[in-house]
Write an enzyme that holds these catalytic residues in place. Structure first.
Site, PDB file in Angstrom:
ATOM      1  N   ASN A   9       7.027  23.824  25.807  1.00 18.57           N
ATOM      2  CA  ASN A   9       6.658  23.884  24.391  1.00 18.57           C
ATOM      3  C   ASN A   9       7.897  23.490  23.596  1.00 18.57           C
ATOM      4  O   ASN A   9       8.816  24.288  23.440  1.00 18.57           O
ATOM      5  CB  ASN A   9       6.211  25.323  24.065  1.00 18.57           C
ATOM      6  CG  ASN A   9       5.949  25.527  22.590  1.00 18.57           C
ATOM      7  OD1 ASN A   9       5.926  24.574  21.811  1.00 18.57           O
ATOM      8  ND2 ASN A   9       5.757  26.783  22.201  1.00 18.57           N
ATOM      9  N   TRP A  10       7.893  22.245  23.134  1.00 14.61           N
ATOM     10  CA  TRP A  10       9.103  21.741  22.465  1.00 14.61           C
ATOM     11  C   TRP A  10       9.237  22.280  21.039  1.00 14.61           C
ATOM     12  O   TRP A  10      10.253  22.047  20.396  1.00 14.61           O
ATOM     13  CB  TRP A  10       9.089  20.205  22.438  1.00 14.61           C
ATOM     14  CG  TRP A  10       9.234  19.569  23.793  1.00 14.61           C
ATOM     15  CD1 TRP A  10       9.352  20.217  25.006  1.00 14.61           C
ATOM     16  CD2 TRP A  10       9.272  18.171  24.100  1.00 14.61           C
ATOM     17  NE1 TRP A  10       9.463  19.298  26.023  1.00 14.61           N
ATOM     18  CE2 TRP A  10       9.414  18.036  25.493  1.00 14.61           C
ATOM     19  CE3 TRP A  10       9.196  17.010  23.327  1.00 14.61           C
ATOM     20  CZ2 TRP A  10       9.478  16.794  26.137  1.00 14.61           C
ATOM     21  CZ3 TRP A  10       9.258  15.765  23.956  1.00 14.61           C
ATOM     22  CH2 TRP A  10       9.404  15.672  25.348  1.00 14.61           C
ATOM     23  N   LYS A  11       8.222  22.910  20.539  1.00 14.01           N
ATOM     24  CA  LYS A  11       8.238  23.433  19.159  1.00 14.01           C
ATOM     25  C   LYS A  11       8.662  22.317  18.187  1.00 14.01           C
ATOM     26  O   LYS A  11       8.278  21.178  18.397  1.00 14.01           O
ATOM     27  CB  LYS A  11       9.141  24.669  19.080  1.00 14.01           C
ATOM     28  CG  LYS A  11       8.741  25.703  20.138  1.00 14.01           C
ATOM     29  CD  LYS A  11       9.382  27.043  19.958  1.00 14.01           C
ATOM     30  CE  LYS A  11       8.898  27.970  21.081  1.00 14.01           C
ATOM     31  NZ  LYS A  11       9.379  29.345  20.926  1.00 14.01           N
ATOM     32  N   HIS A  94      -0.099  30.479  19.267  1.00 15.75           N
ATOM     33  CA  HIS A  94       1.288  30.879  19.577  1.00 15.75           C
ATOM     34  C   HIS A  94       1.728  31.908  18.535  1.00 15.75           C
ATOM     35  O   HIS A  94       1.330  31.830  17.365  1.00 15.75           O
ATOM     36  CB  HIS A  94       2.188  29.646  19.539  1.00 15.75           C
ATOM     37  CG  HIS A  94       3.566  29.934  20.057  1.00 15.75           C
ATOM     38  ND1 HIS A  94       4.509  30.577  19.295  1.00 15.75           N
ATOM     39  CD2 HIS A  94       4.126  29.712  21.262  1.00 15.75           C
ATOM     40  CE1 HIS A  94       5.611  30.730  20.015  1.00 15.75           C
ATOM     41  NE2 HIS A  94       5.406  30.211  21.216  1.00 15.75           N
ATOM     42  N   GLU A  96       4.311  32.180  16.901  1.00 13.82           N
ATOM     43  CA  GLU A  96       4.944  31.594  15.711  1.00 13.82           C
ATOM     44  C   GLU A  96       3.880  31.096  14.728  1.00 13.82           C
ATOM     45  O   GLU A  96       4.115  31.079  13.515  1.00 13.82           O
ATOM     46  CB  GLU A  96       5.910  30.475  16.126  1.00 13.82           C
ATOM     47  CG  GLU A  96       7.184  31.074  16.719  1.00 13.82           C
ATOM     48  CD  GLU A  96       7.863  30.233  17.781  1.00 13.82           C
ATOM     49  OE1 GLU A  96       7.600  29.022  17.876  1.00 13.82           O
ATOM     50  OE2 GLU A  96       8.663  30.816  18.550  1.00 13.82           O
ATOM     51  N   GLU A 164       2.718  35.983  26.185  1.00 17.57           N
ATOM     52  CA  GLU A 164       4.060  35.818  25.648  1.00 17.57           C
ATOM     53  C   GLU A 164       4.416  37.027  24.791  1.00 17.57           C
ATOM     54  O   GLU A 164       4.017  37.090  23.619  1.00 17.57           O
ATOM     55  CB  GLU A 164       4.145  34.551  24.785  1.00 17.57           C
ATOM     56  CG  GLU A 164       3.835  33.264  25.521  1.00 17.57           C
ATOM     57  CD  GLU A 164       4.502  32.070  24.852  1.00 17.57           C
ATOM     58  OE1 GLU A 164       5.291  31.402  25.524  1.00 17.57           O
ATOM     59  OE2 GLU A 164       4.258  31.832  23.668  1.00 17.57           O
ATOM     60  N   GLY A 170      12.549  33.417  22.854  1.00 16.29           N
ATOM     61  CA  GLY A 170      13.812  32.932  22.305  1.00 16.29           C
ATOM     62  C   GLY A 170      14.919  33.970  22.214  1.00 16.29           C
ATOM     63  O   GLY A 170      15.937  33.736  21.571  1.00 16.29           O
ATOM     64  N   SER A 210      11.507  33.475  27.146  1.00 16.61           N
ATOM     65  CA  SER A 210      12.813  33.443  27.817  1.00 16.61           C
ATOM     66  C   SER A 210      12.722  33.193  29.308  1.00 16.61           C
ATOM     67  O   SER A 210      13.527  33.718  30.077  1.00 16.61           O
ATOM     68  CB  SER A 210      13.601  34.725  27.525  1.00 16.61           C
ATOM     69  OG  SER A 210      13.870  34.821  26.140  1.00 16.61           O
ATOM     70  N   GLY A 231       9.885  27.477  26.248  1.00 19.65           N
ATOM     71  CA  GLY A 231      10.393  26.932  24.997  1.00 19.65           C
ATOM     72  C   GLY A 231      11.786  26.354  25.206  1.00 19.65           C
ATOM     73  O   GLY A 231      11.948  25.235  25.692  1.00 19.65           O
ATOM     74  N   GLY A 232      12.796  27.139  24.878  1.00 12.93           N
ATOM     75  CA  GLY A 232      14.191  26.680  24.915  1.00 12.93           C
ATOM     76  C   GLY A 232      14.579  25.935  26.187  1.00 12.93           C
ATOM     77  O   GLY A 232      15.186  24.853  26.127  1.00 12.93           O
TER      78      GLY A 232
HETATM   79  P1  PGA Z   1      11.234  30.553  24.878  1.00 13.36           P
HETATM   80  O1  PGA Z   1       9.853  30.244  24.115  1.00 13.36           O
HETATM   81  O2  PGA Z   1      11.067  30.056  26.284  1.00 13.36           O
HETATM   82  O3  PGA Z   1      12.263  29.805  24.103  1.00 13.36           O
HETATM   83  O4  PGA Z   1      11.421  32.039  24.838  1.00 13.36           O
HETATM   84  C1  PGA Z   1       8.618  30.352  24.762  1.00 13.36           C
HETATM   85  C2  PGA Z   1       7.517  30.041  23.801  1.00 13.36           C
HETATM   86  O5  PGA Z   1       7.622  30.401  22.623  1.00 13.36           O
HETATM   87  O6  PGA Z   1       6.501  29.432  24.187  1.00 13.36           O
END
Ligand code: PGA
Length: 247
Positions: A9-11, A94, A96, A164, A170, A210, A231-232
């Site tokens: 997930n590149w956001k 998600h 976010e 999640e 993050g 994470s 994500g990251g």
């Molecule tokens: P993260 O994000 O791996 O940076 O914790 C995961 C996500 O939000 O899908």
């Protein structure tokens, strides 16, 4: 046997050239992947990344879509337009989006219905906040989000669930392996209540929050974990590759 899905997930990150470079390098390194690999770039990159990946095993997804047909919706994206750009999947709900755009579960269910009707597969996200975990209501929160967000058209073939924990996204924090397995088992049991045991046994449940090269192997080895939403660590070639290799 549920096939592992490793989804990046590149956001709101990576330019078109950075994204192209990342998928090209992953493609070079991964000859016969033991898992399904998906990247979800920002909307402006989907078509370009898809074009870079002709005949590739790496699949493309969007990070959200509207629940309505194409039309007068400035700034929004439809399932049709995502599909037209080359997306096979779309991430919905998600945390976010739930937080920054105040998306309730019913809206996510409507989006998922629309995405499925359009022929996209959905990755529907659920998860508790830190306060909810401390209050001991993780299962209640996950059950409500799951039942509220997953439409009746969902099947193991067209839908993936992502657990999640909001506090793990993050932050570098993760639940313990036992806690992760316990929530995933609970999600599968709850899914059986509305989709039937057969479908719930087959549906893939990803862990997200994470996940990194240091913890991926242990998390992915758990019985009810069928992949990761990353994500990251999906933004860098080495860390994303290392998670794919952990499969
Ligand atoms: P993260 O994000 O791996 O940076 O914790 C995961 C996500 O939000 O899908």
């Amino acid at each position: 046997m549920r096939q592992i899905l490793i989804a990046g997930n590149w956001k709101m990150n990576l330019t078109i050239s950075e994204g192209k470079n990342l998928v090209k390098e992953i493609e070079k390194e991964i000859k016969n992947p033991k898992c399904e690999i998906l990247v979800c770039p920002t909307f402006t990159s989907i078509f370009a990344i898809k074009s870079e990946l002709k005949n590739s095993k790496i699949k493309i997804g969007g990070q959200d879509c509207r629940e309505v047909d194409n039309g007068a919706h400035t700034g929004d994206i439809s399932a049709e337009l995502l599909k037209d750009a080359g997306a096979e999947y779309v991430i919905l709900g998600h945390s976010e989006r739930r937080t920054n755009h105040l998306e309730p579960s019913i809206l996510i269910k409507n989006k998922a219905e629309k995405a499925l009707r359009t022929g996209l597969k959905t990755i529907i996200c659920i998860g508790e906040t830190k306060d909810e975990r401390l209050a001991g209501i993780t299962e209640e929160v996950c059950a409500a989000q799951l039942k509220g967000s997953v439409p009746k058209e969902a099947s193991a073939d067209n839908t993936v669930i992502a657990y999640e924990p909001v506090w793990a996204i993050g932050t570098g924090l993760t639940p313990t392996l036992e806690e992760i397995e316990s929530v995933h088992k609970f999600i599968r049991k709850t899914a059986a209540e509305f989709m039937g045991k057969d479908a719930a046994d087959k549906i893939r449940i990803l862990y997200g929050g994470s996940m990194n090269p240091a913890n991926a192997k242990d998390i992915l080895a758990l019985e009810n974990i069928d992949g990761g939403l990353i994500g990251g660590a999906s933004l860098k070639i080495e860390s994303f590759l290392s998670i794919i290799n952990a499969v």
